[in-house]
Design an enzyme around this catalytic site. Structure first.
Site, PDB file in Angstrom:
ATOM      1  N   ASP A   1      22.918 -40.081  13.192  1.00  8.85           N
ATOM      2  CA  ASP A   1      23.749 -41.230  13.585  1.00  8.85           C
ATOM      3  C   ASP A   1      24.890 -40.764  14.481  1.00  8.85           C
ATOM      4  O   ASP A   1      25.758 -40.009  14.043  1.00  8.85           O
ATOM      5  CB  ASP A   1      24.306 -41.883  12.300  1.00  8.85           C
ATOM      6  CG  ASP A   1      25.102 -43.155  12.564  1.00  8.85           C
ATOM      7  OD1 ASP A   1      25.185 -43.590  13.725  1.00  8.85           O
ATOM      8  OD2 ASP A   1      25.630 -43.709  11.575  1.00  8.85           O
ATOM      9  N   GLY A   2      24.879 -41.250  15.721  1.00  6.06           N
ATOM     10  CA  GLY A   2      25.984 -40.986  16.636  1.00  6.06           C
ATOM     11  C   GLY A   2      25.534 -40.347  17.937  1.00  6.06           C
ATOM     12  O   GLY A   2      25.006 -39.242  17.944  1.00  6.06           O
ATOM     13  N   GLY A   3      25.715 -41.072  19.030  1.00  2.83           N
ATOM     14  CA  GLY A   3      25.421 -40.516  20.354  1.00  2.83           C
ATOM     15  C   GLY A   3      23.945 -40.303  20.622  1.00  2.83           C
ATOM     16  O   GLY A   3      23.578 -39.501  21.490  1.00  2.83           O
TER      17      GLY A   3
ATOM     18  N   SER B   1      22.143 -49.737  15.427  1.00  2.82           N
ATOM     19  CA  SER B   1      23.415 -50.017  14.770  1.00  2.82           C
ATOM     20  C   SER B   1      24.002 -51.298  15.353  1.00  2.82           C
ATOM     21  O   SER B   1      24.321 -51.356  16.552  1.00  2.82           O
ATOM     22  CB  SER B   1      24.392 -48.870  14.997  1.00  2.82           C
ATOM     23  OG  SER B   1      25.706 -49.323  14.715  1.00  2.82           O
TER      24      SER B   1
ATOM     25  N   GLY C   1      31.467 -46.643  17.770  1.00  2.69           N
ATOM     26  CA  GLY C   1      30.237 -46.483  18.532  1.00  2.69           C
ATOM     27  C   GLY C   1      30.573 -45.870  19.886  1.00  2.69           C
ATOM     28  O   GLY C   1      31.741 -45.756  20.260  1.00  2.69           O
ATOM     29  N   GLY C   2      29.533 -45.465  20.595  1.00  6.23           N
ATOM     30  CA  GLY C   2      29.712 -45.019  21.973  1.00  6.23           C
ATOM     31  C   GLY C   2      30.314 -43.642  22.163  1.00  6.23           C
ATOM     32  O   GLY C   2      30.774 -43.318  23.252  1.00  6.23           O
TER      33      GLY C   2
ATOM     34  N   ASP D   1      27.028 -50.816   9.744  1.00  4.61           N
ATOM     35  CA  ASP D   1      28.184 -49.928   9.602  1.00  4.61           C
ATOM     36  C   ASP D   1      29.376 -50.652   8.976  1.00  4.61           C
ATOM     37  O   ASP D   1      29.924 -51.583   9.559  1.00  4.61           O
ATOM     38  CB  ASP D   1      28.589 -49.381  10.974  1.00  4.61           C
ATOM     39  CG  ASP D   1      27.609 -48.339  11.476  1.00  4.61           C
ATOM     40  OD1 ASP D   1      27.366 -47.358  10.751  1.00  4.61           O
ATOM     41  OD2 ASP D   1      27.075 -48.526  12.589  1.00  4.61           O
TER      42      ASP D   1
ATOM     43  N   HIS E   1      20.740 -51.034  11.068  1.00 10.81           N
ATOM     44  CA  HIS E   1      21.795 -50.124  10.585  1.00 10.81           C
ATOM     45  C   HIS E   1      23.119 -50.885  10.573  1.00 10.81           C
ATOM     46  O   HIS E   1      23.544 -51.436  11.586  1.00 10.81           O
ATOM     47  CB  HIS E   1      21.872 -48.884  11.474  1.00 10.81           C
ATOM     48  CG  HIS E   1      22.838 -47.850  10.982  1.00 10.81           C
ATOM     49  ND1 HIS E   1      22.557 -46.990   9.935  1.00 10.81           N
ATOM     50  CD2 HIS E   1      24.102 -47.551  11.371  1.00 10.81           C
ATOM     51  CE1 HIS E   1      23.593 -46.191   9.726  1.00 10.81           C
ATOM     52  NE2 HIS E   1      24.562 -46.521  10.570  1.00 10.81           N
TER      53      HIS E   1
ATOM     54  N   GLY F   1      23.221 -47.202  18.538  1.00 11.45           N
ATOM     55  CA  GLY F   1      23.988 -48.436  18.730  1.00 11.45           C
ATOM     56  C   GLY F   1      24.105 -48.777  20.202  1.00 11.45           C
ATOM     57  O   GLY F   1      23.351 -49.592  20.732  1.00 11.45           O
ATOM     58  N   SER F   2      25.019 -48.091  20.893  1.00 13.44           N
ATOM     59  CA  SER F   2      25.291 -48.424  22.292  1.00 13.44           C
ATOM     60  C   SER F   2      24.059 -48.206  23.173  1.00 13.44           C
ATOM     61  O   SER F   2      23.860 -48.951  24.136  1.00 13.44           O
ATOM     62  CB  SER F   2      26.482 -47.611  22.804  1.00 13.44           C
ATOM     63  OG  SER F   2      26.334 -46.244  22.488  1.00 13.44           O
TER      64      SER F   2
ATOM     65  N   MET G   1      33.173 -50.344   7.764  1.00 10.82           N
ATOM     66  CA  MET G   1      34.395 -49.534   7.950  1.00 10.82           C
ATOM     67  C   MET G   1      35.602 -50.279   7.392  1.00 10.82           C
ATOM     68  O   MET G   1      35.693 -51.499   7.531  1.00 10.82           O
ATOM     69  CB  MET G   1      34.608 -49.259   9.437  1.00 10.82           C
ATOM     70  CG  MET G   1      33.415 -48.600  10.100  1.00 10.82           C
ATOM     71  SD  MET G   1      33.771 -48.205  11.803  1.00 10.82           S
ATOM     72  CE  MET G   1      32.158 -47.636  12.364  1.00 10.82           C
TER      73      MET G   1
ATOM     74  N   GLY H   1      33.523 -43.860  12.786  1.00 10.40           N
ATOM     75  CA  GLY H   1      34.584 -44.820  13.089  1.00 10.40           C
ATOM     76  C   GLY H   1      34.310 -45.677  14.311  1.00 10.40           C
ATOM     77  O   GLY H   1      34.751 -46.813  14.371  1.00 10.40           O
TER      78      GLY H   1
ATOM     79  N   HIS I   1      25.560 -48.338   5.836  1.00  6.19           N
ATOM     80  CA  HIS I   1      26.285 -47.068   5.965  1.00  6.19           C
ATOM     81  C   HIS I   1      27.747 -47.348   5.616  1.00  6.19           C
ATOM     82  O   HIS I   1      28.482 -47.918   6.410  1.00  6.19           O
ATOM     83  CB  HIS I   1      26.126 -46.554   7.404  1.00  6.19           C
ATOM     84  CG  HIS I   1      26.926 -45.329   7.710  1.00  6.19           C
ATOM     85  ND1 HIS I   1      27.092 -44.847   8.992  1.00  6.19           N
ATOM     86  CD2 HIS I   1      27.614 -44.470   6.900  1.00  6.19           C
ATOM     87  CE1 HIS I   1      27.837 -43.761   8.958  1.00  6.19           C
ATOM     88  NE2 HIS I   1      28.185 -43.517   7.713  1.00  6.19           N
TER      89      HIS I   1
ATOM     90  N   MET J   1      25.873 -37.200  10.426  1.00  4.33           N
ATOM     91  CA  MET J   1      26.662 -37.775  11.511  1.00  4.33           C
ATOM     92  C   MET J   1      26.721 -36.767  12.659  1.00  4.33           C
ATOM     93  O   MET J   1      27.067 -35.606  12.452  1.00  4.33           O
ATOM     94  CB  MET J   1      28.105 -38.056  11.053  1.00  4.33           C
ATOM     95  CG  MET J   1      28.264 -39.112   9.975  1.00  4.33           C
ATOM     96  SD  MET J   1      27.658 -40.741  10.433  1.00  4.33           S
ATOM     97  CE  MET J   1      28.610 -41.098  11.908  1.00  4.33           C
TER      98      MET J   1
ATOM     99  N   MET K   1      31.413 -46.552   5.187  1.00  6.78           N
ATOM    100  CA  MET K   1      32.508 -45.651   5.568  1.00  6.78           C
ATOM    101  C   MET K   1      33.757 -46.245   4.944  1.00  6.78           C
ATOM    102  O   MET K   1      34.654 -46.755   5.628  1.00  6.78           O
ATOM    103  CB  MET K   1      32.606 -45.559   7.095  1.00  6.78           C
ATOM    104  CG  MET K   1      31.461 -44.766   7.713  1.00  6.78           C
ATOM    105  SD  MET K   1      31.212 -45.102   9.462  1.00  6.78           S
ATOM    106  CE  MET K   1      30.137 -46.531   9.346  1.00  6.78           C
TER     107      MET K   1
HETATM  108  C1  DX5 Z   1      29.765 -44.484  13.845  1.00  5.03           C
HETATM  109  C2  DX5 Z   1      28.635 -45.311  13.261  1.00  5.03           C
HETATM  110  C3  DX5 Z   1      27.427 -45.357  14.115  1.00  5.03           C
HETATM  111  C4  DX5 Z   1      27.629 -45.946  15.477  1.00  5.03           C
HETATM  112  C5  DX5 Z   1      26.667 -45.273  16.400  1.00  5.03           C
HETATM  113  O1  DX5 Z   1      30.749 -44.305  12.878  1.00  5.03           O
HETATM  114  O2  DX5 Z   1      28.243 -44.794  11.996  1.00  5.03           O
HETATM  115  O3  DX5 Z   1      26.342 -46.002  13.430  1.00  5.03           O
HETATM  116  O4  DX5 Z   1      27.459 -47.324  15.561  1.00  5.03           O
HETATM  117  O5  DX5 Z   1      26.897 -45.731  17.675  1.00  5.03           O
HETATM  118  P1  DX5 Z   1      26.333 -45.001  18.948  1.00  5.03           P
HETATM  119  O6  DX5 Z   1      24.842 -44.976  18.844  1.00  5.03           O
HETATM  120  O7  DX5 Z   1      26.836 -45.837  20.067  1.00  5.03           O
HETATM  121  O8  DX5 Z   1      26.911 -43.596  18.950  1.00  5.03           O
HETATM  122 ZN    ZN Z   2      26.392 -45.583  11.020  1.00  2.00          ZN
END
Ligand code: DX5
Ligand code: ZN
Length: 222
Positions: free
Chosen positions: A177-179, A9, A146-147, A36, A34, A199-200, A38, A144, A68, A139, A70
Site C-alpha cells: 500500500d502506497g505509491g 483505495s 494518498g499520492g 482508509d 480498500h 489509489g491515485s 484516518m 496518512g 485499513h 506500507m 489508521m
Molecule cells: C495511505 C493509504 C493508502 C493510500 C494509497 O496512508 O493507506 O491506501 O490511499 O494511495 P496511493 O496509491 O495514491 O499512494
Molecule cells: Zn491504505
C-alpha cells in the site's frame, strides 16, 4: 501463491460521488475496495468511518471491503466496522495496547484480521502474529495521505515477508500500500506481493478499466 487482487483505495475517489466511483472501479475489474480510516491522531489526516462502509453496503457493493485502520485506539471501533459490513480489518500494532487481543477481537467479530507495517516497523511483529492473521499489509509510504512516492526498501521487506508467509504454510495475503503504479507494480509482484492497493494511480486515471488491465498485465510479467 494466491491469485492477484487489485484493491483500489477510495481515498483518491471523488467522495461526492462515492457509490458511483466504487461501482465504476469494480466494473473496471478491481477485486476489493480498500477503505482508509484516518483519525487525525494516529495519522495526520481525517477520513471516513463505519457509516460510510455501511452506506456502501446499502448501495449494493458486494465486493470485499478491505478496511485499513489508521486509528488509535483500535479495539473500540472494530465491532462497528464488523456491523457495517467490513470483510478485512487491518490495524497498526503500534496503535493498540494488546496486539493479540485486537486480532482475536477482529476474528470474533466475524472479520478477517490483518496486521500493518509502517516503512520503519520491523517484521519481528510477525513472530507471534503470523499464525492468527489473514493478511499482512506492508506500507510503502508513511500512512496518512494518498499520492506519495513508493519507498524502495519496501521491496526487500516484501521478499522477507513472503519467505515468512510461505514458511508458515498458512494462506495469508501479502498486501502492499502506497505509491503503487503501473510502472512499478511488476517489480512489487516479483518481490512477493499478491494484493495491490492503488489509489491515485487508478482514480487519477481517465480510464479505470485500462489502468486495472495494465496493472494485471504487469503483475503477470507482461
Ligand atoms: C495511505 C493509504 C493508502 C493510500 C494509497 O496512508 O493507506 O491506501 O490511499 O494511495 P496511493 O496509491 O495514491 O499512494
Ligand atoms: Zn491504505
Amino acid at each position: 501463491m494466491q491469485p492477484a487482487v487489485i484493491a483500489p483505495s477510495i481515498l483518491s475517489a471523488d467522495f461526492a460521488r462515492l457509490g458511483e466511483e466504487v461501482d465504476s472501479v469494480l466494473a473496471a475489474g478491481a477485486d476489493w475496495v480498500h477503505f482508509d480510516v484516518m483519525d487525525n491522531h494516529y495519522v495526520p489526516n481525517l477520513t471516513i468511518g463505519p457509516m460510510v462502509c455501511e452506506a456502501l453496503r446499502r448501495h449494493g457493493v458486494t465486493a470485499p471491503i478491505d478496511v485499513h485502520l489508521m486509528v488509535s485506539p483500535v479495539d473500540r471501533i472494530v465491532s462497528d466496522f464488523a456491523a457495517a459490513g467490513a470483510t478485512y480489518v487491518s490495524f497498526h500494532p503500534e496503535a493498540t495496547e494488546h496486539v493479540d487481543r485486537t486480532i482475536q477481537l477482529i476474528r470474533e467479530s466475524g472479520c478477517r484480521p490483518g496486521i500493518v507495517f509502517n516503512p520503519a516497523t520491523p517484521l519481528a511483529w510477525l513472530d507471534y502474529t503470523l499464525g492468527s492473521v489473514d493478511l499482512v499489509l506492508l506500507m510503502s509510504v508513511n500512512p496518512g495521505f494518498g499520492g506519495q512516492k513508493f519507498i524502495p526498501s519496501a521491496l526487500e521487506k516484501l521478499s522477507e515477508a513472503r519467505r515468512r508467509i510461505d514458511a508458515s504454510g498458512r494462506e495469508v495475503r501479502l498486501e502492499i500500500d502506497g505509491g503503487v503504479k503501473v510502472d512499478n507494480i511488476g517489480a512489487i509482484a516479483r518481490a512477493g506481493a499478491d494484493t495491490f492497493v492503488a489509489g491515485s494511480a487508478i482514480f487519477g486515471s481517465k480510464d479505470y478499466a485500462a489502468t486495472v488491465a495494465a496493472m494485471r498485465r504487469a503483475i503477470a510479467g507482461g
